[in-house]
Design a protein around this motif. Structure first.
Motif, PDB file in Angstrom:
ATOM      1  N   GLU A 191       0.829  -1.206   0.000  1.00  0.00           N
ATOM      2  CA  GLU A 191       0.000   0.000   0.000  1.00  0.00           C
ATOM      3  C   GLU A 191       0.860   1.252   0.000  1.00  0.00           C
ATOM      4  O   GLU A 191       0.564   2.207  -0.716  1.00  0.00           O
ATOM      5  N   ARG A 192       1.932   1.249   0.776  1.00  0.00           N
ATOM      6  CA  ARG A 192       2.810   2.410   0.807  1.00  0.00           C
ATOM      7  C   ARG A 192       3.418   2.654  -0.574  1.00  0.00           C
ATOM      8  O   ARG A 192       3.475   3.798  -1.046  1.00  0.00           O
ATOM      9  N   GLN A 198       0.752   4.045  -2.935  1.00  0.00           N
ATOM     10  CA  GLN A 198       0.346   5.407  -2.593  1.00  0.00           C
ATOM     11  C   GLN A 198       1.411   6.436  -2.945  1.00  0.00           C
ATOM     12  O   GLN A 198       1.134   7.632  -3.037  1.00  0.00           O
ATOM     13  N   PHE A 255      -5.810   2.917  -5.715  1.00  0.00           N
ATOM     14  CA  PHE A 255      -6.125   4.216  -5.147  1.00  0.00           C
ATOM     15  C   PHE A 255      -6.349   5.193  -6.297  1.00  0.00           C
ATOM     16  O   PHE A 255      -5.452   5.417  -7.118  1.00  0.00           O
ATOM     17  N   HIS A 280      -3.809   7.572  -7.738  1.00  0.00           N
ATOM     18  CA  HIS A 280      -2.495   7.010  -8.061  1.00  0.00           C
ATOM     19  C   HIS A 280      -2.596   5.890  -9.093  1.00  0.00           C
ATOM     20  O   HIS A 280      -1.660   5.114  -9.247  1.00  0.00           O
TER      21      HIS A 280
END
Length: 354
Positions: free
Chosen positions: A54-55, A58, A164, A167
């Motif tokens: 996820e990091r 993002q 996301f 992104h």
């Protein structure tokens, strides 16, 4: 269950897609490996760093990546889905990643082999969407919420996951669906239309594609890219030894120069320079850099026809060449590359003064 990144790409470019993601993962201090089957139209990149997918997703935007069309996070492949109830395990996997979703896309790979699955995906999306809505999981008004993806490899095997919105690609399967205009001189016209859709925001398109602006189309014949500008009321200098479609010349907006694109020197500043020439990629990159270094144009879109081998490396070399030229000239610029849906063995570059 392992956490991985799923990236869609053009079939045949799985190796380039994997190499690019590997490089970006390393840049963020992460470790992982890619599973890429040639011709599959996607790669699965497993991260060894728990909870880091996820990091990564993002911190990187869709325009930061050249070869991936779409990127989403998945808890892993669900195999042998029960034909009598595929929805329950897929919903459970999605709910393990997020509480609510802005939208749902049920997708498959962009390959000839997977085309038959698209009909299944469309039909399956209806009951799955209804289930998520009944559980209060879909909220189209919350645009910042993750998007839910179900990526089917077969009717009983799929990667569930999330992306996301700010992104990732805003298009289903990462593909902007454009219709070929009957009056355009060639199908290549869709390359420029897609480039504007991908590289420019709606506000930028309104601002930078206005009637009365000036453009130069290098290697214009028969006029597919010129047609896109003429339909917007932009005045075009079409540079090519070949013939330009009579309908474009009759528009009163096109000035045809029958000369070599690499030897042409503009008389006036242009808002746009566009170039789709069959030539060695580094020579085209040098041409684009020359136009910006000399301040002959404000921004340009150009295609690089890639070699059969070391294609990612070739794009990197072209980017380095442009960077060195413009930095030496003291030019402040922005440069982006993307392999578009309407590209084939090529990538499209977008270069502008900043």
């Amino acid at each position: 269950m392992e956490e991985c990144l799923i990236a869609y790409c053009r079939a045949g470019f799985e190796g380039e897609c994997a190499a690019e993601l590997q490089e970006r993962v390393i840049q963020q201090g992460l470790v992982g490996h890619a599973r890429a089957e040639p011709g599959s139209g996607y790669i699965a990149f497993t991260l060894y760093n728990a909870g880091m997918a996820e990091r990564f997703a993002q911190q990187i935007g869709s325009l930061d990546l050249i070869f991936p069309r779409q990127l989403f996070i998945s808890p892993g492949l669900l195999k042998d889905l029960p034909v009598t109830d595929r929805i329950t395990p897929l919903v459970a996997a999605l709910e393990s990643q997020a509480n609510r979703f802005s939208e749902l896309w049920v997708e498959t790979a962009d390959t000839n082999e997977a085309k038959a699955l698209l009909t299944f995906c469309r039909k399956f999306s209806k009951p799955l969407r209804k289930t998520l809505e009944q559980r209060g999981k879909l909220n189209g008004k919350n645009l910042s919420a993750p998007r839910a993806h179900i990526f089917f490899l077969s009717s009983v095997a799929a990667y569930p996951g999330v992306s996301f919105p700010h992104h990732s690609s805003p298009w289903f399967m990462g593909i902007p669906r454009l219709k070929h205009p009957a009056s355009a001189p060639s199908r290549a016209t869709l390359k420029l239309e897609e480039a504007w859709q991908v590289f420019l925001t709606p506000d930028q398109r309104r601002k930078w594609l206005q009637p009365g602006m000036k453009a130069v189309d290098l290697g214009a014949a028969p006029g597919g890219w010129t047609w896109q500008m003429v339909r917007r009321g932009i005045r075009v200098t079409a540079v090519d030894n070949g013939a330009i479609a009579p309908s474009l010349l009759e528009s009163g907006l096109v000035d045809h120069w029958q000369t070599d694109a690499f030897h042409y020197t503009p008389r006036h500043f242009a808002d746009w320079m566009v170039c789709d020439i069959v030539e060695k990629p580094r020579r085209v990159a040098q041409l684009a850099a020359k136009w910006l270094a000399n301040r002959w144009c404000r921004q340009c879109i150009f295609n690089l026809k890639l070699p059969m081998k070391k294609r990612y490396r070739e794009v990197q070399q072209c980017a380095l060449l442009i960077t060195e030229k413009l930095e030496t000239a003291g030019i402040s610029y922005e440069l982006t590359f993307k392999q578009l849906y309407h590209d084939r063995e090529e990538v499209t570059g977008y270069l502008r003064l900043s």
